[in-house]
Design an enzyme around this catalytic site. Structure first.
Site, short mmCIF file in Angstrom:
data_model
loop_
_atom_site.label_atom_id
_atom_site.label_comp_id
_atom_site.label_asym_id
_atom_site.label_seq_id
_atom_site.Cartn_x
_atom_site.Cartn_y
_atom_site.Cartn_z
N LYS A 1 10.67 3.35 2.68
CA LYS A 1 10.59 4.79 2.44
C LYS A 1 11.22 5.14 1.10
O LYS A 1 12.20 4.51 0.69
CB LYS A 1 11.34 5.54 3.55
N CYS B 1 30.48 16.35 34.97
CA CYS B 1 30.26 17.00 33.68
C CYS B 1 28.82 17.52 33.63
O CYS B 1 27.88 16.73 33.67
CB CYS B 1 30.50 16.03 32.54
N ASP C 1 1.50 10.28 3.96
CA ASP C 1 2.21 11.14 4.89
C ASP C 1 1.22 12.09 5.57
O ASP C 1 1.06 13.23 5.16
CB ASP C 1 3.29 11.92 4.13
N CYS D 1 36.69 16.90 26.93
CA CYS D 1 35.27 17.21 26.86
C CYS D 1 35.07 18.71 26.73
O CYS D 1 35.60 19.47 27.53
CB CYS D 1 34.57 16.70 28.12
N CYS E 1 33.40 11.36 27.27
CA CYS E 1 33.91 12.20 28.35
C CYS E 1 34.00 11.36 29.61
O CYS E 1 33.06 10.64 29.96
CB CYS E 1 32.94 13.37 28.56
N GLU F 1 0.86 -1.20 0.00
CA GLU F 1 0.00 0.00 0.00
C GLU F 1 0.88 1.24 0.00
O GLU F 1 1.96 1.22 0.58
CB GLU F 1 -0.85 0.05 1.29
N TYR G 1 -6.53 1.94 6.70
CA TYR G 1 -5.57 0.89 6.31
C TYR G 1 -5.36 -0.17 7.39
O TYR G 1 -4.59 -1.10 7.20
CB TYR G 1 -4.22 1.48 5.89
N LYS H 1 2.30 4.60 1.38
CA LYS H 1 2.40 5.10 2.75
C LYS H 1 2.03 6.58 2.74
O LYS H 1 2.76 7.41 2.21
CB LYS H 1 3.82 4.91 3.29
N CYS I 1 33.21 20.04 30.20
CA CYS I 1 33.80 20.04 31.55
C CYS I 1 35.32 19.95 31.53
O CYS I 1 35.96 20.02 32.57
CB CYS I 1 33.22 18.90 32.38
S1 IVH Z 1 -0.06 0.26 8.78
C1 IVH Z 1 0.79 -1.53 12.91
N1 IVH Z 1 -0.42 1.33 6.45
O1 IVH Z 1 2.91 5.21 8.85
C2 IVH Z 1 1.02 -0.31 12.14
N2 IVH Z 1 0.53 2.70 8.16
O2 IVH Z 1 5.54 4.96 9.97
C3 IVH Z 1 -0.18 0.08 11.36
N3 IVH Z 1 0.96 5.00 7.50
O3 IVH Z 1 1.89 5.05 12.19
C4 IVH Z 1 0.20 1.00 10.32
N4 IVH Z 1 0.23 4.82 5.44
O4 IVH Z 1 0.61 6.60 10.54
C5 IVH Z 1 0.02 1.53 7.69
N5 IVH Z 1 -0.85 2.16 4.34
C6 IVH Z 1 -0.42 2.36 5.57
C7 IVH Z 1 0.10 3.61 6.02
C8 IVH Z 1 0.56 3.73 7.33
C9 IVH Z 1 0.76 5.64 6.34
C10 IVH Z 1 1.58 5.64 8.68
C11 IVH Z 1 0.92 5.35 9.99
C12 IVH Z 1 1.98 4.71 10.84
C13 IVH Z 1 3.20 5.24 10.21
C14 IVH Z 1 4.41 4.40 10.51
#
Ligand code: IVH
Length: 702
Positions: free
Chosen positions: A336, A454, A141, A430, A448, A137, A249, A139, A433
């Site tokens: 990512k 310190c 943002d 350091c 240190c 899926e 999701y 991701k 200190c």
């Molecule tokens: S699954 C058990 N699916 O990414 C974790 N997360 O970096 C359930 N996010 O906290 C998350 N798109 O806010 C999942 N297709 C997707 C997502 C997604 C964005 C975010 C979500 C999560 C964060 C982790």
């Protein structure tokens, strides 16, 4: 925040003497006071716009208290004196998630995705030709939220918060078109928590920022921040104008399973009225990686930001077996997109001193925008990294930023290096200190040696002590710790719990007042009771993170037992030492750091002090009533045929067992797989019960 001085000071002098009040008058005034104080609370806490000074506010409360003292029968349930603890610092109530909201582990290369699948296979002990289908899926943002439906109606919506507790933003979420107020279709479970991402479309973001600028307000840095800001509006009608979107999701608590595969669950969520982002079921890693490339190419054309791809194991029976490690599931990973980069000048290299004395070089950069965020500092990690990349002050460098990670210096543009520049020389003292700094053999970091003389180490330790996963004291952040430390209000952790003795000094500080000081003391008082696991973590012992702290707390249960055991373990030939290093997950080097902490007299003083001030609660073993393994020590040896070693360990722990790495007199069971060697022999010699894999599965109810 200080309250504003008011033009109309309200003194107690103008009011009738409490003694002269009739009960009727008293009741009337108490009602008015409750209303007025509540109104000031809202102005102060939620609107950031107080109308009265601290002193005037305090006078109102004092009057309320005086009348109540004279007429105890008239105390109202909504009286300000009846509200417990500190007032909330925001206008939103807290919500404890029925099922914690996890975060995801990241992969940064194709190989790491391949390794993720291999790890899943190993954990589940799958054959090479078993197919591991992944749902891929985009991701999104944005910010994750949880929506609770009961009998098909939307009843509660909360932000992720720290994963355990979030904020109640139900009213604002109701304004989103993508969030159904009632579920459509049929077959939904009576309790259904849908999780997903709230986001702002890029087009909406640009329009909003244009409006902000026209109105003389600050523009948002990126759509994500704009979405977060819009969701945290105290006035839902403002949220409504921001036109946020939502993609589902995942799910939290459900009273019935949503299916046997993620694919099936997704289809059902969509049929009940949720918008899901296009996912793709991939039957091998090649297809999964191809999906990533497609998304990377297509992202610029989308009207919302995506920052990678999430892969999830499709079979839900496997998902539940895989479970989670610390705060991320074993069944999912985020891949990512490559970090965004920019060029800028490295003005100066500063050496920072961490809580355990580690010296970390930090680059001060000419501010530059990278992927929508202004970057002015970047970590340089350590001496070797600086040498390897030959990074010098005055260089033009390439910096990159990926997701939430700290910006990094990728490389130097040699052609742009100014004449006469010299290689960076790492200090052997350091910078805070002046103590000698050392770099031990085999280590990358300089350290240190000043310990707590310190100031940097002392302050960093205190900051760690109050941080979110440790004591988590509301209203006492790193900045306050620094300021209090500089002004000698706190020097050791125990001093935090004595701050209330210095009420006047704190209340008279700039930006404070009696009210805010009292709120802080209330927040501190609330934390006097703390679980042993958090307590251990808060101590900031080198290498002892949350997971290790939890292991220690589970093994020793209560503070006194732990302390006694650590004292005994100083003798490296003792049983206590063997028991410590036998904890699966604690090796000799970690044990050295733990015992090193206890060997330091100053730390013993800190522990004595805290012991007297706090109520450190024992950590209960997981609920395991009826489990034959509760409280038992189990050792696994040899190769198990039906599940991987990690799963076996996780199962045993869930049943209340301690899993040890070697067999001793204290071992209760040794589970032997194929090709078991010396441990099985030793078990036989010591008369420890030996279980075959089948016997163990049977006892464990697998
Ligand atoms: S699954 C058990 N699916 O990414 C974790 N997360 O970096 C359930 N996010 O906290 C998350 N798109 O806010 C999942 N297709 C997707 C997502 C997604 C964005 C975010 C979500 C999560 C964060 C982790």
């Amino acid at each position: 925040m200080a309250r504003k001085p008011s033009a109309r000071p309200r003194g107690t002098a103008t009011e009738p003497d409490v003694d002269g009040l009739t009960p009727e008058q008293a009741a009337e005034e108490l009602e008015a006071l409750a209303r007025e104080i509540a109104r000031h609370d809202t102005l102060y806490y939620s609107k950031d716009a107080p109308e009265v000074s601290d002193a005037e506010y305090d006078a109102l409360r004092a009057r309320n208290a005086a009348i109540e003292a004279r007429f105890p029968d008239l105390v109202r349930i909504d009286s300000p004196s009846q509200r417990i603890g500190a007032a909330p610092t925001t206008g939103f109530g807290k919500v404890t998630h029925a099922v914690p909201m996890l975060s995801l582990d990241n992969a940064f290369s194709d190989d790491e995705v391949t390794e993720f699948v291999a790890r899943v296979r190993r954990f589940l002990k799958l054959a090479d030709d078993d197919e591991v289908a992944l749902m891929a899926e985009p991701k999104i943002d944005g910010l994750s939220i949880s929506l609770r439906y009961e009998d098909g109606r939307f009843v509660l919506g909360a932000t992720r918060g720290d994963g355990t507790t979030g904020e109640n933003v139900t009213a604002n979420l109701r304004t989103l078109d993508d969030i159904p107020d009632r579920l459509r279709g049929k077959g939904w479970p009576a309790v259904l928590e849908v999780r997903g991402e709230v986001y702002m479309r890029k087009s909406e973001f640009l329009a909003l920022n244009a409006r902000q600028v026209r109105a003389g307000a600050k523009p948002f840095a990126n759509p994500r921040n704009a979405a977060a800001g819009s969701l945290r509006q105290l006035d839902s009608s403002i949220t409504a104008t921001r036109r946020l979107g939502f993609f589902g999701y995942a799910w939290g608590e459900v009273s019935e399973p949503l299916g046997t595969t993620l694919k099936e669950a997704r289809d059902r969520l969509a049929s009940w009225g949720f918008t899901l982002n296009a996912g793709k079921l991939c039957t091998d890693v090649g297809a999964a990686l191809a999906f990533y490339r497609d998304q990377e190419t297509g992202r610029a054309g989308l009207d919302y930001d995506i920052d990678g791809v999430v892969y999830k194991v499709n079979r839900l029976d496997w998902v539940s077996r895989l479970g989670q490690v610390s705060r991320s599931p074993r069944w999912a990973i985020a891949y990512k997109f490559a970090a965004e980069r920019a060029q800028t000048m490295l003005e100066k290299i500063e050496i920072q001193v961490g809580r355990t004395g580690t010296l970390t070089p930090v680059a001060h950069l000419t501010p530059v925008t990278v992927g929508g965020v202004v970057v002015s500092r970047a970590t340089l990690h350590n001496e070797d990294e600086i040498k390897r990349k030959d990074i010098r002050e005055g260089d033009t460098v390439v910096v990159q930023r990926a997701g939430d990670v700290i910006p990094q210096v990728v490389e130097v543009i040699i052609e742009k290096r100014p004449k006469g520049s010299r290689p960076f020389h790492f200090p052997d003292k350091c910078p805070r200190c002046g103590s000698l700094a050392v770099r031990e053999e085999g280590e990358v970091a300089w350290r240190c040696t000043g310990g707590l003389i310190c100031p940097a180490q002392a302050v960093e330790r205190l900051k760690h002590f109050v941080s979110r996963d440790a004591f988590d004291i509301e209203g006492l952040g790193g900045k306050h710790i620094e300021a209090f430390w500089n002004d000698k209000l706190i020097a050791t952790p125990g001093d935090i719990f004595r701050l209330a003795d210095r009420r006047d000094e704190i209340a008279s500080r700039e930006g404070w007042g009696e009210k805010s000081a009292d709120n802080l003391f209330a927040a501190i008082a609330q934390r006097r009771r703390i679980g042993l696991d958090r307590f251990i973590y808060a101590l900031g012992i080198r290498q002892v993170g949350e997971a290790t702290a939890r292991l220690l707390a589970r093994t020793y249960h209560d503070f006194d037992t732990w302390r006694r055991a650590m004292a005994a373990a100083e003798d490296r030939t003792s049983d206590a030492y063997a028991e410590l290093t036998d904890i699966d997950g604690i090796g000799p080097s970690m044990a050295d750091d733990i015992l090193g902490f206890f060997a330091e007299p100053h730390n013993q003083d800190v522990l004595d002090d805290l012991d007297g001030l706090l109520d450190i609660t024992a950590v209960a073993a997981p609920k395991t009533s009826g489990s034959p393994f509760a409280g038992k020590t189990v050792v696994f040896t040899g190769t198990l045929s039906t599940l991987g070693r990690k799963e076996a360990k996780a199962r045993a722990e869930a049943l209340g067992a301690k899993v040890a790495g070697s067999v001793s007199k204290k071992t209760d069971y040794v589970v032997v797989g194929a090709d078991a060697g010396s441990k099985a022999k030793k078990a036989a010699e010591l008369g420890v019960t030996v279980l075959s894999e089948d016997e163990w599965r049977e006892m464990a109810g697998l």
